[in-house]
Design an enzyme around this catalytic site. Structure first.
Site, PDB file in Angstrom:
ATOM      1  CB  ALA A 137      -0.972  -0.032   1.224  1.00  0.00           C
ATOM      2  N   PRO A 138       0.538   2.195  -0.461  1.00  0.00           N
ATOM      3  CG  PRO A 138       0.347   4.420  -1.465  1.00  0.00           C
ATOM      4  CD  PRO A 138       1.256   3.750  -0.649  1.00  0.00           C
TER       5      PRO A 138
ATOM      6  CB  SER B 254       2.822   4.116  -5.795  1.00  0.00           C
ATOM      7  OG  SER B 254       2.365   4.984  -5.204  1.00  0.00           O
TER       8      SER B 254
ATOM      9  CG  ASP C  34       3.752  -9.288  10.366  1.00  0.00           C
ATOM     10  OD1 ASP C  34       4.632  -9.221   9.632  1.00  0.00           O
ATOM     11  OD2 ASP C  34       3.533  -8.966  11.159  1.00  0.00           O
TER      12      ASP C  34
ATOM     13  CG  ASP D  71       8.879   0.453  -1.204  1.00  0.00           C
ATOM     14  OD1 ASP D  71       9.730   0.856  -1.033  1.00  0.00           O
ATOM     15  OD2 ASP D  71       7.524   0.988  -1.487  1.00  0.00           O
TER      16      ASP D  71
ATOM     17  CB  CYS E 196      11.653   6.658   1.193  1.00  0.00           C
ATOM     18  SG  CYS E 196      10.413   6.590   2.509  1.00  0.00           S
TER      19      CYS E 196
HETATM   20  N1  SAM Z   1       5.345  -0.062  -1.969  1.00  0.00           N
HETATM   21  C1  SAM Z   1       4.397   1.192  -1.706  1.00  0.00           C
HETATM   22  C2  SAM Z   1       4.144   1.735  -2.775  1.00  0.00           C
HETATM   23  O1  SAM Z   1       5.091   2.184  -3.824  1.00  0.00           O
HETATM   24  O2  SAM Z   1       3.069   2.454  -2.934  1.00  0.00           O
HETATM   25  C3  SAM Z   1       4.691   1.651  -0.495  1.00  0.00           C
HETATM   26  C4  SAM Z   1       4.951   0.733   0.649  1.00  0.00           C
HETATM   27  S1  SAM Z   1       5.305   1.586   2.274  1.00  0.00           S
HETATM   28  C5  SAM Z   1       6.945   2.310   2.319  1.00  0.00           C
HETATM   29  C6  SAM Z   1       5.727   0.197   3.359  1.00  0.00           C
HETATM   30  C7  SAM Z   1       4.197  -0.603   3.540  1.00  0.00           C
HETATM   31  O3  SAM Z   1       4.419  -1.602   4.327  1.00  0.00           O
HETATM   32  C8  SAM Z   1       3.109   0.320   4.102  1.00  0.00           C
HETATM   33  O4  SAM Z   1       1.925   0.366   3.399  1.00  0.00           O
HETATM   34  C9  SAM Z   1       3.004  -0.512   5.649  1.00  0.00           C
HETATM   35  O5  SAM Z   1       1.486  -0.479   6.222  1.00  0.00           O
HETATM   36  C10 SAM Z   1       3.331  -1.869   5.250  1.00  0.00           C
HETATM   37  N2  SAM Z   1       3.626  -2.625   6.430  1.00  0.00           N
HETATM   38  C11 SAM Z   1       3.720  -2.356   7.742  1.00  0.00           C
HETATM   39  N3  SAM Z   1       4.085  -3.279   8.542  1.00  0.00           N
HETATM   40  C12 SAM Z   1       4.155  -4.524   7.637  1.00  0.00           C
HETATM   41  C13 SAM Z   1       4.715  -5.922   7.746  1.00  0.00           C
HETATM   42  N4  SAM Z   1       4.972  -6.453   8.769  1.00  0.00           N
HETATM   43  N5  SAM Z   1       4.434  -6.810   6.818  1.00  0.00           N
HETATM   44  C14 SAM Z   1       4.178  -6.190   5.297  1.00  0.00           C
HETATM   45  N6  SAM Z   1       3.998  -4.971   5.190  1.00  0.00           N
HETATM   46  C15 SAM Z   1       3.856  -3.939   6.185  1.00  0.00           C
END
Ligand code: SAM
Length: 312
Positions: A116-117, A119, A164, A182, A236
């Protein structure tokens, strides 16, 4: 109470990390970028429409479907039918890099583990031309629904899950040719002085917590990578603890079953990755990772390309 200036400890660390002090690093950027969504419109047609509407744009040399426009045109585009119909998608240039380097192809099996979101999921679907198997995972409920709506808007096909990322490799007996990891991070590259909330919760402790979580997510992702497959790890943030340290830990933990490939993207300004930080010394292969130098068009980013070479 929310602080309105960057934490001094963060600034001191950044002076050690970045090769030069860059002015206006945490001010809003003068340019904004968009991705032409080739699932819905051709690049040529999109350029034509922009010209008809007198929207001046630039094309970065490393990506044919990206455009950058100045801030006033960005506001106009954000309110336009091109964006509301999903023909153009607002996405930072640095955020397009992980998928360009992952290089997914039609017909492959691809996983976006922290999606999420959406992209990058929708960018992957575009590279695959919606052919093959794309799985997008997001465990946080509200963000999962945001992902779902971005995929709908952009016409991207993906199977969705909300597991997760530290557990998925144990639950799901699937393998993928390409995996994007990511990870959630301290987002230092996105700090914005006009949005104090963006850095209000920064702390060394948070960086350490993130690093621990990222290691768990990366290790699990690697369990689902097919022999010869490619995995991209990206953040990032500037903190070496969330970047080089994670890759170094991963290489030790997996006892050389994976390699770190070097990354070359023409036209991207970068600076060397660290092989030591404070008291820590990292595996020399960490040098092959990419640190994107922030400028007026790009935010700071870190990318590692990991290849499952063991069973080839
Ligand atoms: N790749 C996405 C994009 O380009 O739109 C952005 C990803 S953002 C940097 C990281 C995402 O990892 C967040 O949406 C977050 O909610 C999720 N996240 C948090 N804990 C996580 C977990 N334990 N396993 C997988 N995803 C997780």
């Amino acid at each position: 109470m929310i602080k309105t200036t960057l934490p001094p400890e963060f600034e001191a660390r950044l002076a050690e990390i970045l090769p030069q002090k860059s002015e206006g690093l945490f001010e809003p950027k003068a340019y904004q970028s968009f991705r032409i969504n080739t699932l819905k419109i051709s690049i040529e047609k999109a350029h034509e429409l922009l010209k008809e509407r007198n929207i001046a744009f630039e094309k970065p040399c490393f990506c044919d479907y990206a455009i950058t426009v100045d801030r006033s045109h960005a506001q106009e585009l954000l309110k336009s039918d091109l964006v509301s119909q999903g023909l153009l998608y607002s996405q930072g240039l640095q955020s397009m890099l992980p998928v360009l380097i992952l290089d997914p192809k039609p017909g492959e099996r691809v996983l976006d583990l922290c999606a999420a979101p959406g992209s990058k999921t929708s960018q992957i679907a575009m590279h695959m031309n919606n052919q093959g198997f794309l799985k997008a995972n997001e465990p946080i409920r509200e963000r999962f629904y945001r992902l779902k709506s971005v995929l709908e808007l952009t016409g991207s096909k993906a199977q969705l899950s909300w597991i997760d990322g530290r557990r998925m490799g144990k639950i799901v007996a699937e393998v993928f040719n390409r995996i994007l990891v990511d990870v959630p991070c301290s987002s230092e590259g996105r700090f914005n002085l006009s949005e104090p909330k963006s850095f209000a919760y920064w702390s060394i402790r948070k960086i350490k917590e993130m690093s621990h979580k990222q290691k768990g997510i990366l290790l699990n992702a690697s369990r689902m990578l097919a022999p010869g497959g490619t995995l991209i790890y990206s953040t990032c943030t500037f903190a070496p603890e969330e970047n080089e340290e994670v890759i170094d830990w991963f290489l030790r933990k997996t006892q050389n079953r994976f390699e770190v490939s070097s990354i070359a993207v023409e036209g991207i300004k970068s600076y060397p990755s660290f092989i030591h930080w404070q008291k820590d010394q990292y595996d020399v292969r960490v040098k092959n990772t990419l640190r994107v130098l922030p400028d007026e068009r790009m935010e700071g980013f870190f990318i590692a390309k990991i290849v499952n070479s063991h069973y080839k």
